[in-house]
Design a protein around this motif. Structure first.
Motif, PDB file in Angstrom:
ATOM      1  N   MET A 156      35.143  25.925  32.382  1.00  0.00           N
ATOM      2  CA  MET A 156      36.277  26.444  33.154  1.00  0.00           C
ATOM      3  C   MET A 156      35.914  26.606  34.626  1.00  0.00           C
ATOM      4  O   MET A 156      34.841  27.074  34.954  1.00  0.00           O
ATOM      5  CB  MET A 156      36.673  27.796  32.581  1.00  0.00           C
ATOM      6  N   ALA A 211      37.163  28.540  36.826  1.00  0.00           N
ATOM      7  CA  ALA A 211      37.261  29.894  37.383  1.00  0.00           C
ATOM      8  C   ALA A 211      35.886  30.516  37.581  1.00  0.00           C
ATOM      9  O   ALA A 211      35.703  31.357  38.444  1.00  0.00           O
ATOM     10  CB  ALA A 211      38.100  30.764  36.480  1.00  0.00           C
ATOM     11  N   ILE A 212      34.927  30.065  36.764  1.00  0.00           N
ATOM     12  CA  ILE A 212      33.594  30.669  36.830  1.00  0.00           C
ATOM     13  C   ILE A 212      32.935  30.387  38.180  1.00  0.00           C
ATOM     14  O   ILE A 212      32.266  31.230  38.747  1.00  0.00           O
ATOM     15  CB  ILE A 212      32.734  30.117  35.691  1.00  0.00           C
ATOM     16  N   ASP A 253      33.985  32.815  41.049  1.00  0.00           N
ATOM     17  CA  ASP A 253      33.990  34.208  40.640  1.00  0.00           C
ATOM     18  C   ASP A 253      33.685  35.103  41.839  1.00  0.00           C
ATOM     19  O   ASP A 253      32.872  34.736  42.675  1.00  0.00           O
ATOM     20  CB  ASP A 253      32.847  34.399  39.639  1.00  0.00           C
ATOM     21  N   PRO A 254      34.331  36.286  41.923  1.00  0.00           N
ATOM     22  CA  PRO A 254      33.876  37.196  42.974  1.00  0.00           C
ATOM     23  C   PRO A 254      32.450  37.633  42.676  1.00  0.00           C
ATOM     24  O   PRO A 254      32.088  37.810  41.513  1.00  0.00           O
ATOM     25  CB  PRO A 254      34.847  38.367  42.871  1.00  0.00           C
ATOM     26  N   GLU A 306      29.249  39.704  41.930  1.00  0.00           N
ATOM     27  CA  GLU A 306      29.123  41.017  41.310  1.00  0.00           C
ATOM     28  C   GLU A 306      28.323  41.928  42.213  1.00  0.00           C
ATOM     29  O   GLU A 306      27.180  41.639  42.563  1.00  0.00           O
ATOM     30  CB  GLU A 306      28.422  40.884  39.955  1.00  0.00           C
ATOM     31  N   TYR A 350      49.532  49.387  33.244  1.00  0.00           N
ATOM     32  CA  TYR A 350      48.479  49.569  32.239  1.00  0.00           C
ATOM     33  C   TYR A 350      48.660  50.836  31.420  1.00  0.00           C
ATOM     34  O   TYR A 350      48.124  50.928  30.321  1.00  0.00           O
ATOM     35  CB  TYR A 350      47.065  49.462  32.820  1.00  0.00           C
ATOM     36  N   ASN A 398      41.289  57.434  36.715  1.00  0.00           N
ATOM     37  CA  ASN A 398      41.895  56.804  37.876  1.00  0.00           C
ATOM     38  C   ASN A 398      42.254  57.797  38.982  1.00  0.00           C
ATOM     39  O   ASN A 398      42.635  57.382  40.072  1.00  0.00           O
ATOM     40  CB  ASN A 398      43.137  56.029  37.451  1.00  0.00           C
TER      41      ASN A 398
END
Lengths: 332, 293
Positions: B1, B3-4, B7-8, B10, B183, B205
């Motif tokens: 994929m 998207a990896i 990735d932002p 870490e 959510y 939160n």
């Protein structure tokens, strides 16, 4: 085969300071096991409220289910106690929301959001829940699931998050998934991926899917049955092919005209539905679509047409002229 | 994929890295933190670092100015001021932390619960909070002490009660916004109960504004305790407490032996100031808009 979900004469009202809004006004439909049913309508037509009514998550007050039954696997969800209802939510009916960016809790890891549901409904221990989470992530096409489990939602893209939402909805092997505009917030290319994924998973796992959308393209390709809603009521219902090929309600016809088509000669301009959706507090005794309808006749102002058979088997329309308008050209 | 690949990255910082970053970006906050830490060490290890017993009278050395034997001088009963200030830190911090935490957590749960349930529960809770808020903190505390009497526990109760609505109000405002985020609906569609949604999904939160408020509350509570003690309604003699020392010194010895009042006054001011600076810096450090990349 008896229906998995049988919504009968559902009424959901909101009592506001200005009056009572009948958001869902006598809606009935069924969903068979493994079937994909689309509920189509514009904003404010009551399609989302109808879906939230099934899960009994209408904010009360001001909202209330005032009448009707929601039979799910033989039980009436309207009469269940809050505890029993909690077991149904997430356990037997999963839900996918419109906004993948905000539907996942930012302070919980991806893994926790999945395992928490398992702990709630299955009493699973941590290791079992983790194994199942890895399995689910692979199922929804997320690579390197062990690493993803430890990540937070902000580290994933929108399409990935929607995959996670689908995984969360599938966690407890529900029989029904309700997807409320699941692709609206996504890029067009990602939309197709997500829809393909949902179509494939529902087929493979034999899960019924109620997909709420205003996007007729979604319906055409993935749904077996289509329910068109207008002003809190179903105006047309039937097999997808029939509703597309032979629409019997002026609203459906107008919706189809307003969609650009690649398989038809290019029109000079799109033909949107004229006028505004009606104010649900000010409906009279006549047909709600009358002011925007080009087929309206005198009787439309005095009584409301009921949903009655039209055309092929299983096809229903709530229009007095359902048989006459069949001949009218769709691409007028 | 694919998207990896994009990735932002870490971002994982160790505690020491985070601490170093805080020191560099928030020099004033660090100063505040140092004051807080010094006060905490003084309070925790008073037995070992105080040169004299806080209640020992030396009748040969009454109202002595600061000297090598008594660094901050002695009071009218010949007690060593430095030792009493060190022991006073313990009283101040116990009352400050206990009141702020108990009041803060009660306010946290009430505020989030109020926002989550909405409707008449919210209405009733908020009107009760309004009534409690109508009294200034010190007046409210005075009323509680007048009803229950003096002593450390009652002083803690007197300061805790008026802190609850102040915390609940702020927390409710943050929680109301979170209540509307999908959510929370998603958590409800997963079949979670009210308690789980409130404690696991909403409380984490609102923790950022809550923590900042908590540090400010500790400072406020210390000030309230000092005020109550100064008025003679707080901690009672011979327990060493800064407000009490201030009162003892200010009334009779303001001109003849000013150090009796000045040093406890400085202790109160510095500690409250320290907590405020630290709280402000903490807010800036947590606020992602002010955080540099």
């Amino acid at each position: 085969m008896s229906a998995l979900l049988d919504v009968r004469n559902l009424h959901t009202e909101f009592r506001t300071g200005a009056g009572v809004v009948r958001a869902v006004d006598g809606v009935s439909y069924t969903v068979d096991p493994g079937e994909t049913v689309a509920i189509v309508g514009e904003s404010g037509s009551g399609k989302s409220v109808g879906a939230m009514s099934i899960l009994r998550l209408i904010p009360d007050p001001p909202g209330r289910i005032t009448e009707g039954q929601i039979l799910f696997a033989g039980r009436d969800l309207v009469g269940l106690s809050p505890d029993e209802m909690r077991k149904v939510r997430g356990g037997e009916i999963g839900m996918v929301f419109q906004e993948p960016m905000t539907s996942l809790n930012p302070v919980l890891t991806i893994g926790r959001q999945i395992t928490e549901t398992l702990e709630q409904h299955r009493g699973a221990d941590r290791a079992t829940a983790d194994r199942r989470a890895v399995e689910l992530l692979s199922l929804v096409g997320i690579s390197d699931p062990e690493r993803r489990l430890r990540q937070y939602p902000h580290q994933l893209s929108g399409g990935m998050r929607q995959r996670i939402m689908i995984a969360v909805a599938l966690t407890c092997e529900p029989k029904l998934i309700i997807a409320d505009e699941p692709t609206t917030a996504l890029d067009v290319t990602i939309q197709a991926q997500i829809l393909e994924l949902m179509a494939e998973l529902t087929r493979r796992l034999n899960v019924a899917l109620v997909i709420i959308t205003h996007n007729l393209g979604v319906v055409a390709r993935y749904a077996q049955r289509v329910n068109v809603m207008y002003a809190g009521r179903l105006v047309e219902s039937g097999p997808a092919a029939a509703v597309y090929g032979d629409p019997r309600h002026p609203y459906t016809m107008a919706l189809l005209r307003s969609v650009p088509r690649l398989d038809k000669p290019r029109q000079a301009r799109l033909d949107p539905v004229d006028g505004q959706p009606p104010d649900l507090m000010r409906l009279d005794g006549g047909c709600a679509f009358r002011p925007r309808c080009r087929f309206a006749i005198a009787v439309c102002a005095t009584s409301r047409p009921a949903l009655e058979p039209a055309g092929t088997a299983g096809h229903m329309s709530a229009c007095f002229r359902r048989d006459e308008i069949a001949a009218a050209p769709v691409a007028a | 994929m694919t998207a990896i690949a994009n990735d932002p990255p870490e971002i994982r910082r160790s505690w020491t890295q985070a601490a170093r970053l805080f020191v560099r970006r928030q020099p004033l906050g660090t100063f505040g933190l140092v004051i807080v830490v010094v006060a905490a060490i003084a309070g925790l290890s008073a037995e070992w670092i105080a040169p004299y017993s806080p209640t020992a009278n030396d009748f040969a050395a009454m109202t002595e100015p600061p000297s090598l034997a008594h660094w901050l001088g002695t009071d009218q009963f010949g007690r060593d001021l430095l030792s009493r200030i060190i022991y006073g830190a313990r009283t101040a911090l116990i009352i400050g932390f206990v009141s702020a935490f108990v009041g803060g957590f009660a306010g946290l749960v009430l505020g989030v619960g109020s926002a989550y349930f909405g409707g008449w529960i919210d209405l009733v809770l908020q009107r009760v909070m309004d009534i409690l808020m109508a009294f200034p903190l010190i007046i409210m505390a005075l009323a509680v002490v007048a009803i229950f009497g003096t002593g450390v526990q009652n002083v803690i109760a007197a300061i805790t009660i008026p802190l609850i609505p102040r915390c609940a109000r702020v927390v409710r405002a943050s929680a109301l916004a979170i209540r509307e985020v999908p959510y929370i609906d998603a958590a409800r569609t997963s079949g979670f109960g009210h308690a789980r949604i409130i404690l696991r999904h909403m409380v984490p939160n609102v923790v950022a504004p809550f923590l900042i408020m908590l540090t400010a509350f500790v400072g406020q509570a210390i000030l309230a305790e000092a005020s109550l003690s100064y008025l003679g309604l707080g901690v009672q003699e011979p327990t060493p407490a800064w407000g009490l020392m201030l009162q003892g010194g200010a009334e009779e010895y303001a001109s003849t032996a000013p150090w009796i009042a000045i040093f406890p006054g400085i202790a109160i001011a510095l500690t409250v100031f320290g907590f405020s600076l630290f709280g402000d810096a903490l807010r800036d450090a947590i606020d992602p808009k002010l955080r540099e990349r």
